[in-house]
Design a protein around this motif. Structure first.
Motif, PDB file in Angstrom:
ATOM      1  N   GLY A  56       0.812  -1.218   0.000  1.00  9.75           N
ATOM      2  CA  GLY A  56       0.000   0.000   0.000  1.00  9.75           C
ATOM      3  C   GLY A  56       0.836   1.254   0.000  1.00  9.75           C
ATOM      4  O   GLY A  56       0.387   2.324   0.400  1.00  9.75           O
ATOM      5  N   GLY A  83       1.972   5.291   2.319  1.00 14.25           N
ATOM      6  CA  GLY A  83       1.774   3.970   2.905  1.00 14.25           C
ATOM      7  C   GLY A  83       2.624   3.725   4.131  1.00 14.25           C
ATOM      8  O   GLY A  83       2.186   3.051   5.070  1.00 14.25           O
ATOM      9  N   THR A 106       0.469   5.891   6.523  1.00  7.62           N
ATOM     10  CA  THR A 106      -0.966   5.601   6.574  1.00  7.62           C
ATOM     11  C   THR A 106      -1.248   4.200   7.098  1.00  7.62           C
ATOM     12  O   THR A 106      -2.138   4.007   7.937  1.00  7.62           O
ATOM     13  CB  THR A 106      -1.606   5.776   5.184  1.00  7.62           C
ATOM     14  N   VAL A 107      -0.509   3.206   6.616  1.00  5.61           N
ATOM     15  CA  VAL A 107      -0.742   1.835   7.071  1.00  5.61           C
ATOM     16  C   VAL A 107      -0.499   1.693   8.574  1.00  5.61           C
ATOM     17  O   VAL A 107      -1.350   1.142   9.290  1.00  5.61           O
ATOM     18  CB  VAL A 107       0.110   0.824   6.271  1.00  5.61           C
ATOM     19  N   ALA A 119      -6.128  -1.863   5.722  1.00  4.06           N
ATOM     20  CA  ALA A 119      -5.250  -0.706   5.912  1.00  4.06           C
ATOM     21  C   ALA A 119      -4.388  -0.498   4.668  1.00  4.06           C
ATOM     22  O   ALA A 119      -4.172   0.646   4.229  1.00  4.06           O
ATOM     23  CB  ALA A 119      -4.364  -0.919   7.136  1.00  4.06           C
ATOM     24  N   ILE A 120      -3.878  -1.584   4.097  1.00  2.00           N
ATOM     25  CA  ILE A 120      -3.058  -1.503   2.890  1.00  2.00           C
ATOM     26  C   ILE A 120      -3.886  -0.983   1.719  1.00  2.00           C
ATOM     27  O   ILE A 120      -3.451  -0.104   0.966  1.00  2.00           O
ATOM     28  CB  ILE A 120      -2.461  -2.892   2.554  1.00  2.00           C
ATOM     29  N   SER A 176      -4.713   2.708   2.272  1.00  2.00           N
ATOM     30  CA  SER A 176      -3.497   3.482   2.048  1.00  2.00           C
ATOM     31  C   SER A 176      -3.217   3.658   0.561  1.00  2.00           C
ATOM     32  O   SER A 176      -2.783   4.724   0.123  1.00  2.00           O
ATOM     33  CB  SER A 176      -2.307   2.794   2.723  1.00  2.00           C
ATOM     34  N   THR A 217      -3.525   0.650  11.164  1.00  2.00           N
ATOM     35  CA  THR A 217      -3.420  -0.568  11.984  1.00  2.00           C
ATOM     36  C   THR A 217      -3.357  -0.207  13.461  1.00  2.00           C
ATOM     37  O   THR A 217      -3.826  -0.970  14.312  1.00  2.00           O
ATOM     38  CB  THR A 217      -2.182  -1.386  11.595  1.00  2.00           C
ATOM     39  N   LEU A 269      -5.007  -5.367   8.632  1.00  2.00           N
ATOM     40  CA  LEU A 269      -3.877  -5.039   7.763  1.00  2.00           C
ATOM     41  C   LEU A 269      -4.237  -5.020   6.274  1.00  2.00           C
ATOM     42  O   LEU A 269      -3.880  -4.054   5.584  1.00  2.00           O
ATOM     43  CB  LEU A 269      -2.713  -6.005   8.022  1.00  2.00           C
TER      44      LEU A 269
END
Length: 268
Positions: free
Chosen positions: A24, A161, A164-165, A178-179, A182, A169, A175
């Motif tokens: 991401g 990423g 943001t990731v 989130a990826i 992102s 998380t 995850l």
């Protein structure tokens, strides 16, 4: 510039696309150090090679982000309500960050990039877990977070990423989601950053042929073409590979490339 360099730009774009879909990220952690090395070999102005690497990376991330977010969206792995709330801050922070980056000389900018990537790599290795009770903040707080992510992203040409990731998380977003989220956030970061670097480099006179502002377009076209096709592959792998191990290996790669970039800039 000969076709050998175009080959390296294509290869760099292909590799970056896989990592963009996989983690991401926009890919700046890989592109900026390698582009800095290539631009130095091409004898581009030493005082601008880092700015050009950042700008070119940002411009190349735009189609990569589109391909990556589409792939994750097709897997229902994007929180679009979060993307909409965080984007205003992202746009403002990234655009403002390009002005600060242009003000800084190449060496301190390279040092900041390397130090930041070292912190990112360390965070990937430690992989701290969030408290179960933590949740995503409200719209105003997300805008503030977006401004911070955007500002730092402009200075290191990442799609966000790497910030943001971990943030998502930390707020107990799964995850894979989130990826994917992102990857979607990476598009406004890349667009705003590319526009900012184009404007800031517009009046610079000693830049290479085929440059527009700080953006070197032959590299952008080659990298974007390759990454557009490889980013969906990375997104597919993100849902099937052991990401914990891959993140640690990726952290080692980031550290190595950042150190190489620092040595390249300090030697010129």
């Amino acid at each position: 510039m000969d076709f050998l360099w175009l080959f390296w730009f294509l290869l760099l774009g292909g590799i970056t696309g896989i990592f963009a879909g996989l983690f991401g990220i926009g890919g700046g952690g890989i592109m900026v150090p390698v582009l800095t090395f290539i631009f130095a070999k091409l004898a581009f102005p030493a005082e601008h090679i880092v700015h050009m690497a950042l700008a070119t990376s940002m411009a190349a991330i735009v189609p990569t982000a589109i391909a990556s977010l589409r792939a994750h969206h097709n897997r229902d792995a994007v929180l679009w309500n979060v993307v909409l709330k965080i984007t205003p801050g992202i746009l403002l922070g990234t655009f403002a960050g390009t002005f600060l980056a242009t003000y800084l000389a190449a060496k301190p900018l390279a040092i900041f990039f390397s130090c930041f990537m070292a912190i990112v790599a360390l965070q990937m290795v430690i992989d701290r877990k969030a408290k179960p009770s933590r949740q995503l903040p409200g719209a105003l707080a997300l805008t503030g977070v977006g401004s911070g992510i955007g500002g730092i992203s402009a200075l290191v040409a990442i799609g966000g990423g790497t910030l943001t990731v971990p943030f998502l998380t930390w707020c107990n977003v799964a995850l894979p989601v989130a990826i994917g989220t992102s990857a979607a956030v990476g598009l406004p970061i890349a667009f705003s950053g590319a526009v900012g670097y184009l404007i800031n480099g517009w009046s610079i006179e000693n830049l290479p042929v085929h440059s527009l502002g700080f953006i070197y377009w032959p590299a952008v076209i080659a990298m974007a073409t390759a990454s557009f096709f490889t980013a969906p592959l990375g997104a597919k792998l993100a849902h099937s590979l052991p990401l914990a191990l891959l993140k640690k290996l990726f952290a080692i790669l980031l550290m190595s490339l950042s150190l190489q970039m620092l040595l390249t800039v300090l030697s010129h």
